[in-house]
Design a protein around this motif. Structure first.
Motif, PDB file in Angstrom:
ATOM      1  N   PRO A 163       0.864  -1.239  -0.186  1.00 17.16           N
ATOM      2  CA  PRO A 163      -0.060   0.062  -0.201  1.00 17.16           C
ATOM      3  C   PRO A 163       0.768   1.328  -0.024  1.00 17.16           C
ATOM      4  O   PRO A 163       1.927   1.003   0.583  1.00 17.16           O
ATOM      5  CB  PRO A 163      -0.977  -0.233   1.198  1.00 17.16           C
ATOM      6  CG  PRO A 163      -0.640  -1.521   1.657  1.00 17.16           C
ATOM      7  CD  PRO A 163       0.477  -1.868   1.238  1.00 17.16           C
ATOM      8  N   VAL A 164       0.255   2.252  -0.672  1.00 14.37           N
ATOM      9  CA  VAL A 164       1.134   3.456  -0.691  1.00 14.37           C
ATOM     10  C   VAL A 164       0.797   4.185   0.558  1.00 14.37           C
ATOM     11  O   VAL A 164      -0.566   4.493   0.907  1.00 14.37           O
ATOM     12  CB  VAL A 164       0.786   4.334  -2.025  1.00 14.37           C
ATOM     13  CG1 VAL A 164       1.305   5.550  -2.073  1.00 14.37           C
ATOM     14  CG2 VAL A 164       1.138   3.550  -3.155  1.00 14.37           C
ATOM     15  N   ASN A 165       1.652   4.790   1.207  1.00 15.94           N
ATOM     16  CA  ASN A 165       1.526   5.684   2.401  1.00 15.94           C
ATOM     17  C   ASN A 165       1.268   7.030   2.159  1.00 15.94           C
ATOM     18  O   ASN A 165       1.988   7.860   1.675  1.00 15.94           O
ATOM     19  CB  ASN A 165       2.754   5.663   3.171  1.00 15.94           C
ATOM     20  CG  ASN A 165       2.719   6.112   4.686  1.00 15.94           C
ATOM     21  OD1 ASN A 165       1.483   6.810   4.925  1.00 15.94           O
ATOM     22  ND2 ASN A 165       3.703   6.162   5.620  1.00 15.94           N
ATOM     23  N   LEU A 166      -0.055   7.596   2.487  1.00 17.98           N
ATOM     24  CA  LEU A 166      -0.514   9.003   2.429  1.00 17.98           C
ATOM     25  C   LEU A 166       0.270   9.926   2.806  1.00 17.98           C
ATOM     26  O   LEU A 166       0.283  10.995   2.309  1.00 17.98           O
ATOM     27  CB  LEU A 166      -2.067   8.959   2.795  1.00 17.98           C
ATOM     28  CG  LEU A 166      -2.951   8.348   1.868  1.00 17.98           C
ATOM     29  CD1 LEU A 166      -4.313   8.396   2.622  1.00 17.98           C
ATOM     30  CD2 LEU A 166      -2.948   8.740   0.590  1.00 17.98           C
ATOM     31  N   ASN A 167       1.022   9.465   3.950  1.00 21.66           N
ATOM     32  CA  ASN A 167       1.743  10.607   4.710  1.00 21.66           C
ATOM     33  C   ASN A 167       3.155  10.770   4.003  1.00 21.66           C
ATOM     34  O   ASN A 167       3.939  11.705   4.541  1.00 21.66           O
ATOM     35  CB  ASN A 167       2.020  10.388   6.159  1.00 21.66           C
ATOM     36  CG  ASN A 167       0.505  10.335   6.777  1.00 21.66           C
ATOM     37  OD1 ASN A 167      -0.130  11.324   6.746  1.00 21.66           O
ATOM     38  ND2 ASN A 167       0.292   9.457   7.612  1.00 21.66           N
ATOM     39  N   THR A 168       3.727   9.927   3.642  1.00 23.65           N
ATOM     40  CA  THR A 168       5.043  10.131   2.958  1.00 23.65           C
ATOM     41  C   THR A 168       5.097   9.837   1.270  1.00 23.65           C
ATOM     42  O   THR A 168       6.153  10.293   0.730  1.00 23.65           O
ATOM     43  CB  THR A 168       6.089   8.860   3.422  1.00 23.65           C
ATOM     44  OG1 THR A 168       5.422   7.626   2.840  1.00 23.65           O
ATOM     45  CG2 THR A 168       6.014   8.901   4.903  1.00 23.65           C
ATOM     46  N   ALA A 169       3.995   9.612   0.603  1.00 18.97           N
ATOM     47  CA  ALA A 169       4.122   9.427  -0.844  1.00 18.97           C
ATOM     48  C   ALA A 169       4.210  10.565  -1.702  1.00 18.97           C
ATOM     49  O   ALA A 169       3.824  11.649  -1.325  1.00 18.97           O
ATOM     50  CB  ALA A 169       2.803   8.832  -1.486  1.00 18.97           C
ATOM     51  N   THR A 170       5.053  10.552  -2.622  1.00 23.80           N
ATOM     52  CA  THR A 170       5.225  11.857  -3.611  1.00 23.80           C
ATOM     53  C   THR A 170       4.056  11.668  -4.748  1.00 23.80           C
ATOM     54  O   THR A 170       3.521  10.780  -4.789  1.00 23.80           O
ATOM     55  CB  THR A 170       6.602  11.448  -4.344  1.00 23.80           C
ATOM     56  OG1 THR A 170       6.359  10.479  -5.208  1.00 23.80           O
ATOM     57  CG2 THR A 170       7.820  11.671  -3.736  1.00 23.80           C
ATOM     58  N   VAL A 171       3.642  12.703  -5.291  1.00 25.11           N
ATOM     59  CA  VAL A 171       2.756  12.573  -6.354  1.00 25.11           C
ATOM     60  C   VAL A 171       2.909  11.693  -7.333  1.00 25.11           C
ATOM     61  O   VAL A 171       1.914  11.059  -7.704  1.00 25.11           O
ATOM     62  CB  VAL A 171       2.897  14.123  -7.250  1.00 25.11           C
ATOM     63  CG1 VAL A 171       1.890  14.149  -8.313  1.00 25.11           C
ATOM     64  CG2 VAL A 171       2.566  15.429  -6.254  1.00 25.11           C
ATOM     65  N   GLU A 172       4.239  11.437  -7.758  1.00 27.36           N
ATOM     66  CA  GLU A 172       4.478  10.277  -8.603  1.00 27.36           C
ATOM     67  C   GLU A 172       4.017   8.855  -8.093  1.00 27.36           C
ATOM     68  O   GLU A 172       3.478   8.016  -8.824  1.00 27.36           O
ATOM     69  CB  GLU A 172       5.927  10.157  -8.855  1.00 27.36           C
ATOM     70  CG  GLU A 172       6.487  11.314  -9.764  1.00 27.36           C
ATOM     71  CD  GLU A 172       6.404  12.563  -9.117  1.00 27.36           C
ATOM     72  OE1 GLU A 172       6.967  12.578  -7.935  1.00 27.36           O
ATOM     73  OE2 GLU A 172       6.354  13.856  -9.727  1.00 27.36           O
ATOM     74  N   GLN A 173       4.443   8.496  -6.724  1.00 22.32           N
ATOM     75  CA  GLN A 173       3.924   7.400  -5.950  1.00 22.32           C
ATOM     76  C   GLN A 173       2.387   7.328  -5.856  1.00 22.32           C
ATOM     77  O   GLN A 173       1.781   6.381  -5.929  1.00 22.32           O
ATOM     78  CB  GLN A 173       4.711   7.233  -4.619  1.00 22.32           C
ATOM     79  CG  GLN A 173       6.043   6.928  -4.671  1.00 22.32           C
ATOM     80  CD  GLN A 173       6.911   7.340  -3.425  1.00 22.32           C
ATOM     81  OE1 GLN A 173       6.532   8.241  -2.466  1.00 22.32           O
ATOM     82  NE2 GLN A 173       7.931   6.574  -3.310  1.00 22.32           N
ATOM     83  N   LEU A 174       1.570   8.310  -5.469  1.00 19.21           N
ATOM     84  CA  LEU A 174       0.363   8.262  -5.416  1.00 19.21           C
ATOM     85  C   LEU A 174      -0.316   7.962  -6.813  1.00 19.21           C
ATOM     86  O   LEU A 174      -1.165   7.273  -6.851  1.00 19.21           O
ATOM     87  CB  LEU A 174      -0.268   9.813  -4.894  1.00 19.21           C
ATOM     88  CG  LEU A 174       0.157   9.950  -3.299  1.00 19.21           C
ATOM     89  CD1 LEU A 174      -0.174  11.521  -3.261  1.00 19.21           C
ATOM     90  CD2 LEU A 174      -0.638   9.111  -2.741  1.00 19.21           C
ATOM     91  N   GLN A 175       0.109   8.465  -8.062  1.00 25.30           N
ATOM     92  CA  GLN A 175      -0.221   8.243  -9.321  1.00 25.30           C
ATOM     93  C   GLN A 175      -0.237   6.614  -9.604  1.00 25.30           C
ATOM     94  O   GLN A 175      -0.892   6.282 -10.384  1.00 25.30           O
ATOM     95  CB  GLN A 175       0.452   8.963 -10.375  1.00 25.30           C
ATOM     96  CG  GLN A 175      -0.003  10.392 -10.420  1.00 25.30           C
ATOM     97  CD  GLN A 175       0.942  11.267 -11.255  1.00 25.30           C
ATOM     98  OE1 GLN A 175       0.419  11.313 -12.436  1.00 25.30           O
ATOM     99  NE2 GLN A 175       1.964  11.878 -11.016  1.00 25.30           N
TER     100      GLN A 175
END
Length: 89
Positions: free
Chosen positions: A27-39
């Motif tokens: 899972p992608v961590n909302l508190n540390t993810a970059t814009v690229e990771q969130l995408q």
């Protein structure tokens, strides 16, 4: 003999295709993810990723994934589709 080898390779390739999306799909961590990771999350495009980072910057860290509903454009239906791909830590 060649037919058996060919069939074995086909079965292995099919298994890799079916299993590989779930391998390493942390899972992608909302508190540390970059814009690229969130995408990388299905359902989050660039604009939504930018909104998530902006929200985090102005409101502080997320205490739950459900807080995404506070961001314009993310509703309960969207959250239900992507929630299992996200986490907070």
């Amino acid at each position: 003999m060649f037919h058996l080898f060919k069939t074995t390779l086909l079965v292995i390739a099919l298994c890799l295709v079916l299993v590989s999306p779930s391998l390493g799909s942390e899972p992608v961590n909302l508190n540390t993810a970059t814009v690229e990771q969130l995408q990388s999350v299905k359902g989050i495009g660039q604009k939504t990723a930018e909104k998530i980072v902006a929200y985090r910057t102005s409101h502080g860290t997320f205490s739950s994934v459900d807080q995404l509903c506070n961001i314009k454009g993310i509703g309960k239906a969207s959250l239900a589709k992507m929630g299992d791909q996200l986490c907070v830590q």
